[in-house]
Each structure stands twice: as structure tokens, then as C-alpha cells.
Motif scaffolding. Structure first.
Motif, PDB file in Angstrom:
ATOM      1  N   MET A  14      30.512  29.957  14.397  1.00 18.51           N
ATOM      2  CA  MET A  14      29.369  30.681  13.891  1.00 18.51           C
ATOM      3  C   MET A  14      29.488  31.680  12.871  1.00 18.51           C
ATOM      4  O   MET A  14      30.635  32.364  12.621  1.00 18.51           O
ATOM      5  N   LYS A  15      28.626  32.020  12.067  1.00 16.28           N
ATOM      6  CA  LYS A  15      28.663  33.112  11.023  1.00 16.28           C
ATOM      7  C   LYS A  15      28.490  34.457  11.723  1.00 16.28           C
ATOM      8  O   LYS A  15      29.203  35.308  11.496  1.00 16.28           O
ATOM      9  N   LYS A  16      27.618  34.591  13.065  1.00 19.93           N
ATOM     10  CA  LYS A  16      27.683  35.783  13.542  1.00 19.93           C
ATOM     11  C   LYS A  16      28.502  35.736  15.003  1.00 19.93           C
ATOM     12  O   LYS A  16      28.546  34.574  15.447  1.00 19.93           O
ATOM     13  N   LYS A  17      29.225  36.836  15.479  1.00 17.90           N
ATOM     14  CA  LYS A  17      29.801  36.739  16.651  1.00 17.90           C
ATOM     15  C   LYS A  17      28.900  36.899  17.833  1.00 17.90           C
ATOM     16  O   LYS A  17      27.832  37.634  17.696  1.00 17.90           O
ATOM     17  N   HIS A  18      29.350  36.299  19.159  1.00 18.04           N
ATOM     18  CA  HIS A  18      28.239  36.531  20.314  1.00 18.04           C
ATOM     19  C   HIS A  18      28.630  37.870  20.757  1.00 18.04           C
ATOM     20  O   HIS A  18      29.673  38.536  20.420  1.00 18.04           O
ATOM     21  N   PRO A  19      27.994  38.485  21.731  1.00 21.96           N
ATOM     22  CA  PRO A  19      28.230  39.857  22.234  1.00 21.96           C
ATOM     23  C   PRO A  19      29.343  40.154  22.848  1.00 21.96           C
ATOM     24  O   PRO A  19      30.020  41.192  22.715  1.00 21.96           O
ATOM     25  N   CYS A  20      30.012  39.055  23.259  1.00 20.92           N
ATOM     26  CA  CYS A  20      31.562  39.044  23.902  1.00 20.92           C
ATOM     27  C   CYS A  20      32.546  39.233  22.937  1.00 20.92           C
ATOM     28  O   CYS A  20      33.752  39.652  23.106  1.00 20.92           O
TER      29      CYS A  20
END
Length: 61
Positions: A14-20
Motif C-alpha cells: 500500500m501507499k500508506k502504512k496501517h496504524p501498526c
């Protein structure tokens, strides 16, 4: 808009990271809504296909 092909079992970067902190998601189900699961924390979510295709950087087989 470019159509991105992916199947159940593929890993999406993904372009952005997951909160983890992880940026990889595994595809669990496809259709008009896609069910994905975070590789690191195993959180799963259902996302509309159109929104998901905009946020994918690359597809790993």
C-alpha cells in the motif's frame, strides 16, 4: 484509470502504512468489495474496490 489485477492470496503493498506500521495487506476475498488482512497485526477490513485500487503501490504474487 489503470485497472490493477489481483487475486485471493496476493499481497498488496500500500501507499500508506496501517496504524501498526506495516504496509502489506493480503487479499482474502474479491468482488465489488475487497476483503484484506494486515500481514503484521492480522486486522481484516472490507474496502470498496475503487478506493482500494487508488491506494495500491504494487502487487506481489
Amino acid at each position: 484509470m489503470k485497472i490493477i489485477k489481483f487475486e485471493v492470496g496476493n499481497t498488496l503493498v500500500m501507499k500508506k502504512k496501517h496504524p501498526c506500521g506495516c504496509d502489506r495487506m493480503k487479499v482474502l476475498r474479491t468482488g465489488s468489495d475487497i476483503r484484506i488482512q494486515c500481514v503484521q497485526c492480522s486486522r481484516d477490513m472490507t474496502v470498496p474496490r475503487e478506493k482500494l485500487e487508488k491506494s495500491i503501490k504494487e502487487v506481489e504474487v
